[in-house]
Design a protein around this motif. Sequence first.
Motif, PDB file in Angstrom:
ATOM      1  N   ARG A 373      89.544  96.736  56.810  1.00  0.00           N
ATOM      2  CA  ARG A 373      90.533  96.415  55.776  1.00  0.00           C
ATOM      3  C   ARG A 373      90.777  97.588  54.838  1.00  0.00           C
ATOM      4  NH1 ARG A 373      91.152  91.021  53.118  1.00  0.00           N
ATOM      5  NH2 ARG A 373      91.127  89.495  54.760  1.00  0.00           N
ATOM      6  N   MET A 374      89.716  98.328  54.532  1.00  0.00           N
ATOM      7  CA  MET A 374      89.882  99.435  53.588  1.00  0.00           C
ATOM      8  C   MET A 374      89.989 100.774  54.291  1.00  0.00           C
ATOM      9  SD  MET A 374      86.076  99.561  51.861  1.00  0.00           S
ATOM     10  CE  MET A 374      85.927  97.818  51.479  1.00  0.00           C
ATOM     11  N   ASN A 375      90.027 100.751  55.618  1.00  0.00           N
ATOM     12  CA  ASN A 375      90.164 101.966  56.421  1.00  0.00           C
ATOM     13  C   ASN A 375      89.108 103.008  56.056  1.00  0.00           C
ATOM     14  OD1 ASN A 375      91.284 103.460  58.502  1.00  0.00           O
ATOM     15  ND2 ASN A 375      92.787 104.452  57.158  1.00  0.00           N
ATOM     16  N   LEU A 376      87.869 102.561  56.034  1.00  0.00           N
ATOM     17  CA  LEU A 376      86.729 103.450  55.800  1.00  0.00           C
ATOM     18  C   LEU A 376      86.043 103.718  57.131  1.00  0.00           C
ATOM     19  CD1 LEU A 376      84.345 104.837  54.405  1.00  0.00           C
ATOM     20  CD2 LEU A 376      83.438 102.585  53.876  1.00  0.00           C
ATOM     21  N   ARG A 377      85.896 104.994  57.461  1.00  0.00           N
ATOM     22  CA  ARG A 377      85.260 105.347  58.732  1.00  0.00           C
ATOM     23  C   ARG A 377      84.214 106.433  58.523  1.00  0.00           C
ATOM     24  NH1 ARG A 377      90.735 106.840  61.359  1.00  0.00           N
ATOM     25  NH2 ARG A 377      91.031 107.299  59.163  1.00  0.00           N
ATOM     26  N   PHE A 378      83.431 106.665  59.559  1.00  0.00           N
ATOM     27  CA  PHE A 378      82.511 107.792  59.514  1.00  0.00           C
ATOM     28  C   PHE A 378      82.625 108.524  60.843  1.00  0.00           C
ATOM     29  CE2 PHE A 378      78.959 106.661  62.358  1.00  0.00           C
ATOM     30  CZ  PHE A 378      79.247 105.324  62.606  1.00  0.00           C
ATOM     31  N   LYS A 379      82.332 109.820  60.810  1.00  0.00           N
ATOM     32  CA  LYS A 379      82.398 110.606  62.037  1.00  0.00           C
ATOM     33  C   LYS A 379      81.052 110.557  62.723  1.00  0.00           C
ATOM     34  CE  LYS A 379      85.326 113.946  62.380  1.00  0.00           C
ATOM     35  NZ  LYS A 379      86.163 113.586  63.548  1.00  0.00           N
ATOM     36  N   ASP A 380      81.036 109.967  63.895  1.00  0.00           N
ATOM     37  CA  ASP A 380      79.810 109.856  64.681  1.00  0.00           C
ATOM     38  C   ASP A 380      79.469 111.235  65.232  1.00  0.00           C
ATOM     39  OD1 ASP A 380      78.050 109.460  66.970  1.00  0.00           O
ATOM     40  OD2 ASP A 380      78.459 107.332  66.691  1.00  0.00           O
ATOM     41  N   ALA A 381      78.325 111.766  64.781  1.00  0.00           N
ATOM     42  CA  ALA A 381      77.971 113.138  65.144  1.00  0.00           C
ATOM     43  C   ALA A 381      77.796 113.298  66.655  1.00  0.00           C
ATOM     44  CB  ALA A 381      76.697 113.554  64.415  1.00  0.00           C
ATOM     45  N   ALA A 382      77.246 112.270  67.303  1.00  0.00           N
ATOM     46  CA  ALA A 382      76.965 112.359  68.737  1.00  0.00           C
ATOM     47  C   ALA A 382      78.246 112.393  69.567  1.00  0.00           C
ATOM     48  CB  ALA A 382      76.090 111.190  69.170  1.00  0.00           C
ATOM     49  N   SER A 383      79.157 111.466  69.303  1.00  0.00           N
ATOM     50  CA  SER A 383      80.351 111.350  70.131  1.00  0.00           C
ATOM     51  C   SER A 383      81.552 112.094  69.554  1.00  0.00           C
ATOM     52  CB  SER A 383      80.725 109.871  70.289  1.00  0.00           C
ATOM     53  OG  SER A 383      81.112 109.335  69.041  1.00  0.00           O
ATOM     54  N   GLY A 384      81.496 112.407  68.242  1.00  0.00           N
ATOM     55  CA  GLY A 384      82.642 113.038  67.598  1.00  0.00           C
ATOM     56  C   GLY A 384      83.730 112.047  67.224  1.00  0.00           C
ATOM     57  N   ASP A 385      83.512 110.760  67.524  1.00  0.00           N
ATOM     58  CA  ASP A 385      84.512 109.740  67.227  1.00  0.00           C
ATOM     59  C   ASP A 385      84.456 109.311  65.763  1.00  0.00           C
ATOM     60  OD1 ASP A 385      85.282 109.714  69.849  1.00  0.00           O
ATOM     61  OD2 ASP A 385      83.946 108.055  70.399  1.00  0.00           O
ATOM     62  N   ASN A 386      85.592 108.865  65.274  1.00  0.00           N
ATOM     63  CA  ASN A 386      85.612 108.201  63.977  1.00  0.00           C
ATOM     64  C   ASN A 386      85.392 106.712  64.208  1.00  0.00           C
ATOM     65  OD1 ASN A 386      86.217 110.582  62.671  1.00  0.00           O
ATOM     66  ND2 ASN A 386      88.398 110.286  62.864  1.00  0.00           N
ATOM     67  N   ARG A 387      84.377 106.163  63.572  1.00  0.00           N
ATOM     68  CA  ARG A 387      84.048 104.755  63.799  1.00  0.00           C
ATOM     69  C   ARG A 387      84.003 104.005  62.476  1.00  0.00           C
ATOM     70  NH1 ARG A 387      78.455 104.655  66.529  1.00  0.00           N
ATOM     71  NH2 ARG A 387      79.022 102.487  66.970  1.00  0.00           N
ATOM     72  N   PHE A 388      84.197 102.695  62.572  1.00  0.00           N
ATOM     73  CA  PHE A 388      84.070 101.857  61.388  1.00  0.00           C
ATOM     74  C   PHE A 388      82.588 101.532  61.173  1.00  0.00           C
ATOM     75  CE2 PHE A 388      88.461 100.782  62.713  1.00  0.00           C
ATOM     76  CZ  PHE A 388      89.117 101.098  61.531  1.00  0.00           C
ATOM     77  N   PRO A 389      82.068 101.749  59.959  1.00  0.00           N
ATOM     78  CA  PRO A 389      80.674 101.417  59.688  1.00  0.00           C
ATOM     79  C   PRO A 389      80.513  99.942  59.346  1.00  0.00           C
ATOM     80  CG  PRO A 389      81.660 102.335  57.719  1.00  0.00           C
ATOM     81  CD  PRO A 389      82.741 102.334  58.786  1.00  0.00           C
ATOM     82  N   HIS A 390      79.282  99.481  59.341  1.00  0.00           N
ATOM     83  CA  HIS A 390      78.992  98.170  58.775  1.00  0.00           C
ATOM     84  C   HIS A 390      78.881  98.311  57.263  1.00  0.00           C
ATOM     85  CE1 HIS A 390      77.294  95.856  62.507  1.00  0.00           C
ATOM     86  NE2 HIS A 390      78.488  96.371  62.719  1.00  0.00           N
ATOM     87  N   ILE A 391      79.426  97.340  56.546  1.00  0.00           N
ATOM     88  CA  ILE A 391      79.273  97.322  55.092  1.00  0.00           C
ATOM     89  C   ILE A 391      78.491  96.067  54.720  1.00  0.00           C
ATOM     90  CG2 ILE A 391      80.435  97.218  52.853  1.00  0.00           C
ATOM     91  CD1 ILE A 391      82.747  98.751  54.021  1.00  0.00           C
ATOM     92  N   LEU A 392      77.411  96.284  53.953  1.00  0.00           N
ATOM     93  CA  LEU A 392      76.555  95.173  53.523  1.00  0.00           C
ATOM     94  C   LEU A 392      76.605  95.049  52.004  1.00  0.00           C
ATOM     95  CD1 LEU A 392      75.240  96.599  56.170  1.00  0.00           C
ATOM     96  CD2 LEU A 392      73.230  95.271  55.581  1.00  0.00           C
ATOM     97  N   ASN A 393      76.504  93.820  51.537  1.00  0.00           N
ATOM     98  CA  ASN A 393      76.392  93.635  50.101  1.00  0.00           C
ATOM     99  C   ASN A 393      75.341  92.581  49.830  1.00  0.00           C
ATOM    100  OD1 ASN A 393      77.698  90.841  49.291  1.00  0.00           O
ATOM    101  ND2 ASN A 393      78.961  91.707  50.919  1.00  0.00           N
ATOM    102  N   GLY A 394      74.654  92.741  48.684  1.00  0.00           N
ATOM    103  CA  GLY A 394      73.650  91.754  48.319  1.00  0.00           C
ATOM    104  C   GLY A 394      73.422  91.782  46.820  1.00  0.00           C
ATOM    105  N   SER A 395      73.182  90.608  46.257  1.00  0.00           N
ATOM    106  CA  SER A 395      72.850  90.594  44.842  1.00  0.00           C
ATOM    107  C   SER A 395      71.394  90.959  44.699  1.00  0.00           C
ATOM    108  CB  SER A 395      73.080  89.197  44.252  1.00  0.00           C
ATOM    109  OG  SER A 395      73.792  88.380  45.143  1.00  0.00           O
ATOM    110  N   GLY A 396      71.143  91.750  43.691  1.00  0.00           N
ATOM    111  CA  GLY A 396      69.747  92.175  43.555  1.00  0.00           C
ATOM    112  C   GLY A 396      69.224  92.162  42.129  1.00  0.00           C
ATOM    113  N   THR A 397      69.414  91.098  41.380  1.00  0.00           N
ATOM    114  CA  THR A 397      70.014  89.788  41.687  1.00  0.00           C
ATOM    115  C   THR A 397      71.017  89.409  40.603  1.00  0.00           C
ATOM    116  OG1 THR A 397      68.353  88.634  40.371  1.00  0.00           O
ATOM    117  CG2 THR A 397      67.832  88.972  42.670  1.00  0.00           C
ATOM    118  N   ALA A 398      71.535  88.159  40.688  1.00  0.00           N
ATOM    119  CA  ALA A 398      72.383  87.639  39.616  1.00  0.00           C
ATOM    120  C   ALA A 398      71.503  87.260  38.437  1.00  0.00           C
ATOM    121  CB  ALA A 398      73.166  86.426  40.110  1.00  0.00           C
ATOM    122  N   LEU A 399      72.016  87.512  37.223  1.00  0.00           N
ATOM    123  CA  LEU A 399      71.125  87.403  36.069  1.00  0.00           C
ATOM    124  C   LEU A 399      71.069  86.051  35.364  1.00  0.00           C
ATOM    125  CD1 LEU A 399      70.782  90.704  34.145  1.00  0.00           C
ATOM    126  CD2 LEU A 399      69.651  89.781  36.125  1.00  0.00           C
ATOM    127  N   ALA A 400      72.151  85.396  35.133  1.00  0.00           N
ATOM    128  CA  ALA A 400      72.094  84.178  34.315  1.00  0.00           C
ATOM    129  C   ALA A 400      71.097  83.180  34.907  1.00  0.00           C
ATOM    130  CB  ALA A 400      73.476  83.566  34.178  1.00  0.00           C
TER     131      ALA A 400
END
Length: 435
Positions: A373-400
């Motif tokens: 969706r945000m067109n974020l990629r990384f260049k895979d050093a081994a293959s030279g391809d531009n690939r989409f990475p995994h994006i993870l999110n986590g609360s660490g933590t919520a405060l209230a």
Amino acid sequence: MLDIKLLREKPDLVRERLASRHGGDDAKVSEVLALDERRRCALAEVEKLKAQRNAASKEIGALMAQKKSADADAKKAEVRAIGDRITALDHEVAEAAMRRDELLLTIPNVPHPSVALGATAEENPEVRRWGSPASFAFQPLNHVALCEKLRLVDFARGAKLSGSGFLLYTGWGARLERALINFLLDLHQREHGYQEVAPPFIIGEHCMVGVGQFPKFRDQAYAVQEGLDASTLGKLYLLPTAEAPVANIHREEILPGADLPVRYVAYSPCFRAEAGAAGVGTRGMIRVHQFDKVELIKIVPPEFGYDELEAMVRNAETVLQRLGLHYRVINLCTGDMGFASAKTYDIEVWAPGQGQFLEVSSCSNCEDYQARRMNLRFKDAASGDNRFPHILNGSGTALARLFVALLETHQRADGSVLVPEPLRPYLGIDVIPIP
RNA sequence: GGAGAGGUGGCUGAGUGGUUUAAGGCGCACGCCUGGAAAGCGUGAGUAGCUAAACACUACCGGGGGUUCGAAUCCCCCCCUCUCCGCCA
């Protein structure tokens, strides 16, 4: 959004895996495929025509250089007709692509195969528990009573300022909140290897689309207007989570493969309209319109996505362990997962005064759904391809809610609250005293 | 808010209607050369679509629209950056 190639090549697989998710209906998939087909047909034709026109235009240039203007004019007339056809087809391609992508944005991510099929929160498998519920030799108070007794939060005046669902922290309450923020940032930054960032709290609409908040949850956001200029309404929003700005930091970039994994930790307040939730758990601090949160974000090569997810959950659990809070980890079933996520663990902390577990963290691997969706990629050093990475999110933590569990768990017979050891350097006291 | 300047490939920097489907330079990769390196020489290299793959083709010079047989280049709208002024924490 989902990979259009995956839809094209394995539509049945996608349909099957989306079946148990909200908003993953068949009709949308079919319509996306139909629009995609239309676009590709028109594209193939228009590209052929453009090749013709380019060749002809070159000839015209050559004819004019040779001063053969009559020949050139004849050729021009011939090419003009091609031009009209190209314009029409260009529009058809653009429109089909736009409608296809609009629809694609409303289809949720496909769940990871390890995720349990289910419809509601009742079907979420529990993964593990840590510690045991606090037991008391006296009648414990709930957090609202404790806050009032210790003057940590002034609920009435918070509501006076901004309406119900907004908190005014006071005295040791305000300092405890700040101590928790600092403790969490320091823990993740110093011990868990996250890089600290401090994002804007007002963010552009494209960031909301990028993480999958929009278009689906538009009704849950606070929209911001610049001064009296009503035309600016809808461009900027108060962030619902630091995930929105932080996950977008590298949007539209191609990161060098060596930069991955990227791990960020950020504090932000979180603003949520909670439209339609009025009256549900609105008492106290459990569900509010503004709360503080320390968020973890990772951008990693797909190979490491799920190992990194496990590590992230452990990082969030460390918070509760250090603070001596009983909790459980659950694995959300397909029907209970967030829109963009492929797999989600929730961490729920035990709140004795509530007699229930409260969600204080949600750790998800969105795979490449957000990256696309945000067109974020990384260049895979081994293959030279531009690939989409995994994006993870986590609360660490919520405060209230962490604040709630902490007070209710560590309260003493006289109503004062024992400060867990890791917070003492931040607060400078061992016990929150009765005023 | 006012005035001005500018946005071109990894970077720098030419290009104001047609062998520029982007010169030159730097940096990069590979090869030649060398005992090894540097220099030198040569070759190559962007993103995306289409394809089983390759070739070919198409699109992309901040974004969008227009004029034209043909637009990086001309016209219109928008966005962003920088400088100065005003206001301001």
